[in-house]
Design an enzyme around this catalytic site. Structure first.
Site, PDB file in Angstrom:
ATOM      1  N   LYS A 124      -3.028  -8.880  -1.050  1.00 23.73           N
ATOM      2  CA  LYS A 124      -2.062  -9.057  -2.143  1.00 23.73           C
ATOM      3  C   LYS A 124      -1.349  -7.748  -2.490  1.00 23.73           C
ATOM      4  O   LYS A 124      -0.140  -7.726  -2.703  1.00 23.73           O
ATOM      5  CB  LYS A 124      -2.842  -9.493  -3.394  1.00 23.73           C
ATOM      6  CG  LYS A 124      -2.471 -10.860  -3.891  1.00 23.73           C
ATOM      7  CD  LYS A 124      -3.217 -11.191  -5.165  1.00 23.73           C
ATOM      8  CE  LYS A 124      -4.648 -10.758  -5.152  1.00 23.73           C
ATOM      9  NZ  LYS A 124      -5.249 -10.427  -6.404  1.00 23.73           N
ATOM     10  N   ILE A 136      -0.764  -5.089  -0.679  1.00 24.04           N
ATOM     11  CA  ILE A 136       0.224  -4.687   0.334  1.00 24.04           C
ATOM     12  C   ILE A 136       1.423  -5.640   0.279  1.00 24.04           C
ATOM     13  O   ILE A 136       2.568  -5.232   0.499  1.00 24.04           O
ATOM     14  CB  ILE A 136      -0.419  -4.682   1.752  1.00 24.04           C
ATOM     15  CG1 ILE A 136      -1.554  -3.658   1.827  1.00 24.04           C
ATOM     16  CG2 ILE A 136       0.616  -4.426   2.833  1.00 24.04           C
ATOM     17  CD1 ILE A 136      -1.123  -2.206   1.680  1.00 24.04           C
ATOM     18  N   ASP A 184      -4.459   0.178  -5.509  1.00 29.44           N
ATOM     19  CA  ASP A 184      -3.226  -0.541  -5.172  1.00 29.44           C
ATOM     20  C   ASP A 184      -1.991   0.195  -5.677  1.00 29.44           C
ATOM     21  O   ASP A 184      -0.920   0.110  -5.081  1.00 29.44           O
ATOM     22  CB  ASP A 184      -3.252  -1.952  -5.764  1.00 29.44           C
ATOM     23  CG  ASP A 184      -4.009  -2.923  -4.864  1.00 29.44           C
ATOM     24  OD1 ASP A 184      -3.860  -2.813  -3.634  1.00 29.44           O
ATOM     25  OD2 ASP A 184      -4.753  -3.767  -5.391  1.00 29.44           O
ATOM     26  N   ASP A 215     -11.112 -17.583 -10.775  1.00 34.38           N
ATOM     27  CA  ASP A 215     -12.065 -16.704 -11.472  1.00 34.38           C
ATOM     28  C   ASP A 215     -11.920 -16.909 -12.975  1.00 34.38           C
ATOM     29  O   ASP A 215     -10.793 -16.989 -13.491  1.00 34.38           O
ATOM     30  CB  ASP A 215     -11.750 -15.215 -11.206  1.00 34.38           C
ATOM     31  CG  ASP A 215     -11.896 -14.843  -9.739  1.00 34.38           C
ATOM     32  OD1 ASP A 215     -12.492 -15.632  -8.991  1.00 34.38           O
ATOM     33  OD2 ASP A 215     -11.387 -13.762  -9.361  1.00 34.38           O
ATOM     34  N   LYS A 257      -7.038 -23.580   9.219  1.00 33.60           N
ATOM     35  CA  LYS A 257      -7.244 -24.634   8.234  1.00 33.60           C
ATOM     36  C   LYS A 257      -6.424 -24.373   6.965  1.00 33.60           C
ATOM     37  O   LYS A 257      -6.378 -23.248   6.459  1.00 33.60           O
ATOM     38  CB  LYS A 257      -8.737 -24.719   7.854  1.00 33.60           C
ATOM     39  CG  LYS A 257      -9.681 -24.921   9.020  1.00 33.60           C
ATOM     40  CD  LYS A 257      -9.382 -26.150   9.845  1.00 33.60           C
ATOM     41  CE  LYS A 257      -9.775 -27.434   9.171  1.00 33.60           C
ATOM     42  NZ  LYS A 257      -9.521 -28.604  10.068  1.00 33.60           N
ATOM     43  N   THR A 303      -6.154 -23.412   1.059  1.00 34.73           N
ATOM     44  CA  THR A 303      -4.872 -23.085   0.425  1.00 34.73           C
ATOM     45  C   THR A 303      -4.459 -24.214  -0.523  1.00 34.73           C
ATOM     46  O   THR A 303      -4.037 -23.976  -1.658  1.00 34.73           O
ATOM     47  CB  THR A 303      -3.780 -22.860   1.500  1.00 34.73           C
ATOM     48  OG1 THR A 303      -4.177 -21.768   2.292  1.00 34.73           O
ATOM     49  CG2 THR A 303      -2.415 -22.612   0.899  1.00 34.73           C
ATOM     50  N   CYS A 333      -9.698  19.402  -4.586  1.00 36.01           N
ATOM     51  CA  CYS A 333     -10.433  19.324  -5.840  1.00 36.01           C
ATOM     52  C   CYS A 333     -11.902  19.705  -5.634  1.00 36.01           C
ATOM     53  O   CYS A 333     -12.217  20.890  -5.574  1.00 36.01           O
ATOM     54  CB  CYS A 333     -10.273  17.938  -6.456  1.00 36.01           C
ATOM     55  SG  CYS A 333     -10.558  17.975  -8.227  1.00 36.01           S
ATOM     56  N   GLU A 381     -21.831  22.164 -12.236  1.00 37.23           N
ATOM     57  CA  GLU A 381     -21.960  20.706 -12.104  1.00 37.23           C
ATOM     58  C   GLU A 381     -23.218  20.371 -11.294  1.00 37.23           C
ATOM     59  O   GLU A 381     -23.846  19.347 -11.504  1.00 37.23           O
ATOM     60  CB  GLU A 381     -20.724  20.119 -11.408  1.00 37.23           C
ATOM     61  CG  GLU A 381     -20.783  18.602 -11.249  1.00 37.23           C
ATOM     62  CD  GLU A 381     -19.560  17.975 -10.562  1.00 37.23           C
ATOM     63  OE1 GLU A 381     -18.648  18.704 -10.134  1.00 37.23           O
ATOM     64  OE2 GLU A 381     -19.540  16.722 -10.467  1.00 37.23           O
ATOM     65  N   HIS A 391      -4.826  17.083  -6.520  1.00 35.09           N
ATOM     66  CA  HIS A 391      -4.930  16.055  -5.466  1.00 35.09           C
ATOM     67  C   HIS A 391      -3.565  15.831  -4.818  1.00 35.09           C
ATOM     68  O   HIS A 391      -2.843  14.915  -5.204  1.00 35.09           O
ATOM     69  CB  HIS A 391      -5.418  14.738  -6.067  1.00 35.09           C
ATOM     70  CG  HIS A 391      -6.846  14.769  -6.471  1.00 35.09           C
ATOM     71  ND1 HIS A 391      -7.873  14.527  -5.589  1.00 35.09           N
ATOM     72  CD2 HIS A 391      -7.426  15.026  -7.670  1.00 35.09           C
ATOM     73  CE1 HIS A 391      -9.029  14.628  -6.227  1.00 35.09           C
ATOM     74  NE2 HIS A 391      -8.783  14.930  -7.487  1.00 35.09           N
ATOM     75  N   GLU A 408      -2.886  14.491  -2.119  1.00 33.60           N
ATOM     76  CA  GLU A 408      -2.812  13.237  -1.359  1.00 33.60           C
ATOM     77  C   GLU A 408      -2.050  12.150  -2.095  1.00 33.60           C
ATOM     78  O   GLU A 408      -1.455  11.265  -1.471  1.00 33.60           O
ATOM     79  CB  GLU A 408      -4.216  12.741  -0.983  1.00 33.60           C
ATOM     80  CG  GLU A 408      -5.127  12.301  -2.124  1.00 33.60           C
ATOM     81  CD  GLU A 408      -5.974  13.423  -2.726  1.00 33.60           C
ATOM     82  OE1 GLU A 408      -5.578  14.597  -2.619  1.00 33.60           O
ATOM     83  OE2 GLU A 408      -7.037  13.118  -3.307  1.00 33.60           O
TER      84      GLU A 408
HETATM   85  N1  GLN Z   1     -16.562  16.946  -9.705  1.00 31.82           N
HETATM   86  C1  GLN Z   1     -15.544  17.925  -9.841  1.00 31.82           C
HETATM   87  C2  GLN Z   1     -15.081  18.088 -11.286  1.00 31.82           C
HETATM   88  O1  GLN Z   1     -15.321  17.259 -12.108  1.00 31.82           O
HETATM   89  C3  GLN Z   1     -14.366  17.622  -8.916  1.00 31.82           C
HETATM   90  C4  GLN Z   1     -13.667  16.340  -9.249  1.00 31.82           C
HETATM   91  C5  GLN Z   1     -12.793  15.811  -8.134  1.00 31.82           C
HETATM   92  O2  GLN Z   1     -12.956  16.152  -6.984  1.00 31.82           O
HETATM   93  N2  GLN Z   1     -11.851  14.945  -8.466  1.00 31.82           N
HETATM   94  O3  GLN Z   1     -14.438  19.044 -11.632  1.00 31.82           O
END
Ligand code: GLN
Length: 546
Positions: free
Chosen positions: A17, A19, A71, A148, A188, A192, A381, A405, A507, A509
């Site tokens: 869904k 995509i 998504d 659901d 089938k 659906t 990160c 941490e 991030h 990405e």
């Molecule tokens: N665990 C790490 C923090 O809280 C890195 C978090 C992450 O990679 N998004 O800072």
């Protein structure tokens, strides 16, 4: 006024869904129609931020700092828009808002019910996104599967919208699965039919049925679905499984979905231009020389946990005319076995984001390997924390350098809460989230990659580089190539005496797009593709044409 397309799912979950929503966005956008998208998640969590990646896959972060379903990442990549917090709605958000209003006395003594109070709150979210985005079309994905219990209020709200905005301004698309029986060799349609019945029972008659199937769908099957589910014959759209998700918009366009939506919703007809997508898909399908990249993380059994990282690598690889051979390395296995032979053939190592101590020492081991063997490394990160811990151990000559941490009592907390963060121990709502600016240092690899000195990137973390260690690590060869504009936070760091070892606190990405790879991923692959490892040969001339 915006028009609305609601996309529901039938038969099973994970039928594609998300995509489909993203691809409908692509084919409308290719006709100069402005679009935005929204995901309705029926669970009671306020957002997926505190959910395990094993249950939910990656948490995607918007520029304005919402922690959302993965998504949304596909919507952004396919439609090439930057979505905001209004694009992500959960039952948890809706119920807490309705209950807060009741506590404030906003309902003046009324009895609070799912219909109309909860459904009105849901419809407000549809309209809020429409107003804010001013998009011609808002595409809304109803999470879960029809039938659901928890999805009912969303479907009821979607049904009510038809009378509010009028029939020409709304369209219901139902995505189902046609299972294949090997014994009789046939697809089938009964499941659906049942799921369409279930939708009708709620008061929604789908306008379009997209049928996901692993096998070609015959005319006979299409006729049957058209007859039993009461949709036009041309509104039965086959969605046969294709080798790459980026081909789905082309498949839908070929099946006439774009024109059908334009006609049904009385949108301005425009010729679609999908030439860039065609080029992209052709490139993906052309055989190319592989680049071996190891992704070292703790959730590798569930690859959806790193969805955007994998996509960003894919975009960068295509830019260099190469193919991605991704080797999923469990950081826990690396930690427990101490055997890094799995890294021997790889040309690049990526350590993505994550939380918690499990597998950390395996990631540190991978970073040591990358530094010592001069293998390109990209840390995202947590991957930056790992690179700093590893470099800290080397520079300080102490195995105890760590992030608080993972070891609250470490004598060398190279990664820590900053002084003004101390005391924040609650897990929800205490993270640095969304876009923050960063100034890049001239001449650094980061500045070279971006080609500009001020950038903004998305964050999602609590811990930071501990400034008390800046000088000592710098002396040993660490370069701080990106800092917050006030100089207080280390955002990007690099290892000086190395072909390409860089990590960032954000991030990247999430910002990568097909056709526009993120600069850090692009340069990481650029460095990795030329590395020769054990038993490898230089790439064949095949790749020189790109
Ligand atoms: N665990 C790490 C923090 O809280 C890195 C978090 C992450 O990679 N998004 O800072």
């Amino acid at each position: 006024m915006s028009k609305y397309i609601f996309v529901t799912g039938g038969v099973v979950s994970s039928v594609g869904k998300g995509i489909t929503v993203a691809s409908i966005g692509t084919i409308l956008k290719s006709r100069q129609i402005s679009v935005t998208a929204q995901k309705l998640d029926p669970y009671l969590n306020v957002d997926p931020g505190t959910m395990s990646p094993y249950q939910h896959g990656e948490v995607f972060v918007t520029q304005d700092g919402a922690e959302t379903d993965l998504d949304l990442g596909n919507y952004e990549r396919f439609i090439d828009v930057s979505l905001t917090t209004e694009s992500s709605v959960t039952s948890g958000q809706i119920y807490s808002e309705v209950i807060a209003k009741e506590r404030r006395g906003d309902f003046l003594g009324g009895t609070i019910q799912v219909v109309p109070h909860v459904t009105t709150e849901i419809k407000n979210r549809f309209k809020l996104l429409a107003e804010k985005s001013k998009a011609d079309v808002v595409i809304i994905e109803v999470g879960g599967t029809v039938g659901d219990i928890e999805g009912l209020p969303f479907l009821e709200a979607a049904r009510q919208m038809r009378n509010e905005v009028g029939r020409d301004n709304i369209l219901y698309v139902h995505v189902t699965l046609l299972p294949y029986l090997t014994s009789t060799k046939e697809l089938k349609t009964k499941p659906t039919q049942h799921s369409v019945n279930e939708l009708r029972r709620i008061g929604i008659q789908p306008d379009i049925i997209a049928c996901r199937s692993d096998y070609p769908i015959s005319e006979e099957i299409k006729n049957k679905i058209s007859l039993f589910c009461d949709v036009e014959r041309k509104a039965v759209i086959p969605l046969t499984t294709v080798p790459t998700i980026y081909e789905v918009p082309l498949v839908l366009e070929e099946e006439g979905l774009g024109q059908l939506i334009v006609d049904k919703m009385k949108l301005k007809p425009q010729k679609p231009d999908l030439s860039q997508w065609k080029e992209l898909v052709n490139l993906i399908k052309t055989p190319r020389e592989p680049v071996k990249i190891a992704l070292v993380g703790k959730y590798v059994e569930l690859q959806d946990a790193y969805f955007s990282v994998r996509e960003a690598l894919q975009h960068a690889i295509l830019h260099h005319g190469r193919d991605l051979e991704l080797i999923w390395v469990s950081s826990e296995t690396l930690e427990n076995s101490g055997d890094d032979s799995v890294l021997r053939p790889v040309q690049g190592i990526i350590v993505p984001g994550g939380f918690g101590i499990r597998g950390i020492e395996g990631m540190v081991r991978a970073a040591t390997y990358a530094r010592e063997k001069k293998i390109p490394y990209l840390g995202l990160c947590l991957g930056m924390h790992v690179m700093v811990i590893e470099f800290g151990r080397y520079a300080l000559g102490s195995d105890e350098a760590n992030s608080t941490e993972f070891n609250a009592d470490t004598p060398h907390p190279v990664i820590d809460f900053l002084p003004d963060q101390k005391g924040q121990k609650i897990k929800g709502g205490t993270m640095r989230l969304g876009n923050y600016p960063c100034k890049l240092v001239d001449g650094s690899r980061a500045a070279k990659a971006y080609g500009q000195s001020l950038i903004e990137e998305r964050h999602r973390h609590r811990y930071e580089f501990n400034n008390e260690y800046r000088e000592r690590l710098e002396k040993a060869g660490m370069v701080y190539s990106g800092l917050s504009p006030d100089g207080r936070l280390v955002e990007v760091c690099e290892v000086a005496d190395h072909p390409w070892m860089l990590a960032c606190q954000f991030h990247p990405e999430f910002g990568s797009r097909p056709g526009h790879p993120h600069p850090l991923f692009r340069d990481f692959i650029g460095a990795a593709k030329d590395i020769l490892r054990e038993g490898a040969q230089p790439p064949l001339p095949l790749s020189s044409q790109y």
